[in-house]
Design a protein around this motif. Structure first.
Motif, PDB file in Angstrom:
ATOM      1  N   VAL A  33      15.410   0.411 -12.363  1.00 29.50           N
ATOM      2  CA  VAL A  33      14.622  -0.622 -11.667  1.00 29.50           C
ATOM      3  C   VAL A  33      15.207  -1.954 -11.755  1.00 29.50           C
ATOM      4  N   THR A  34      15.387  -2.810 -11.064  1.00 24.90           N
ATOM      5  CA  THR A  34      15.606  -4.235 -11.369  1.00 24.90           C
ATOM      6  C   THR A  34      14.643  -5.041 -10.358  1.00 24.90           C
ATOM      7  N   VAL A  35      14.031  -5.872 -10.906  1.00 22.84           N
ATOM      8  CA  VAL A  35      13.395  -6.988 -10.352  1.00 22.84           C
ATOM      9  C   VAL A  35      13.832  -8.478 -10.352  1.00 22.84           C
ATOM     10  N   ALA A  36      14.350  -8.845  -9.177  1.00 22.81           N
ATOM     11  CA  ALA A  36      15.006 -10.060  -9.308  1.00 22.81           C
ATOM     12  C   ALA A  36      14.985 -10.688  -7.814  1.00 22.81           C
TER      13      ALA A  36
ATOM     14  N   LEU B 289       5.627   7.591  -9.792  1.00 24.27           N
ATOM     15  CA  LEU B 289       5.024   6.392 -10.417  1.00 24.27           C
ATOM     16  C   LEU B 289       4.915   5.193  -9.251  1.00 24.27           C
ATOM     17  N   GLN B 290       3.951   4.947  -8.658  1.00 26.84           N
ATOM     18  CA  GLN B 290       3.751   3.725  -7.595  1.00 26.84           C
ATOM     19  C   GLN B 290       3.592   2.588  -8.856  1.00 26.84           C
TER      20      GLN B 290
ATOM     21  N   GLY C  44      14.222   6.987  -6.448  1.00 28.89           N
ATOM     22  CA  GLY C  44      13.159   5.817  -5.965  1.00 28.89           C
ATOM     23  C   GLY C  44      13.554   4.553  -6.655  1.00 28.89           C
ATOM     24  N   GLY C  45      14.669   4.455  -7.632  1.00 28.21           N
ATOM     25  CA  GLY C  45      14.784   3.139  -8.115  1.00 28.21           C
ATOM     26  C   GLY C  45      15.594   2.257  -7.496  1.00 28.21           C
TER      27      GLY C  45
ATOM     28  N   LEU D 278       7.678  -0.524  -5.713  1.00 22.70           N
ATOM     29  CA  LEU D 278       8.540   0.562  -5.554  1.00 22.70           C
ATOM     30  C   LEU D 278       7.965   2.126  -5.963  1.00 22.70           C
ATOM     31  N   ARG D 279       8.391   3.030  -5.348  1.00 24.49           N
ATOM     32  CA  ARG D 279       7.792   4.315  -5.689  1.00 24.49           C
ATOM     33  C   ARG D 279       8.787   5.315  -6.180  1.00 24.49           C
TER      34      ARG D 279
END
Length: 118
Positions: A114-117, A80-81, A7-8, A17-18
């Motif tokens: 998990v990358t937040v960008a 993990l939501q 899910g990543g 993301l979940r």
């Protein structure tokens, strides 16, 4: 005990993301389940935990109100939501299982990025 996360990925700030973690090799209901994360150059930290058999949950202050941990006992899966993601949430996320009785052994998944960008 085997744990397999999925899910990543890459998501924009404010997105969701979940993550999923499927557990095999042990009675799912007899495991405390938790999510942890490790950002580059930082120590691994607890994100969320669900305690068995009570189902009581606890979160890191940095994710309270944004992340939700849950389980599906029929699927031996913990989720993990993650909502309202920000760049500080970028990390490798790990699922962990711990036996609720002695010897309280711990088991880890392989991690999912998990990358937040933007």
């Amino acid at each position: 005990v085997q744990l397999v996360e999925s899910g990543g990925g890459l998501v924009q700030p404010g997105g969701s993301l979940r993550l999923s973690c499927v557990v095999s090799g042990f009675t799912f209901g007899n495991l405390h389940m938790s999510w942890h994360r490790q950002a580059p150059g930082k120590e691994r930290e607890l994100v969320a935990v669900i305690w068995r058999p009570s189902g009581w949950v606890n979160y890191a202050d940095s994710v309270k109100g944004r992340f939700t941990i849950s389980t599906d006992n029929a699927r031996n899966t913990v989720y993990l939501q993650m909502n309202s993601l920000n760049p500080e949430d970028t990390a490798v996320y790990y699922c962990k299982a711990q036996r609720i009785t002695w010897p309280q052994s711990e088991y880890w998944g392989q991690g999912t990025q998990v990358t937040v960008a933007s």
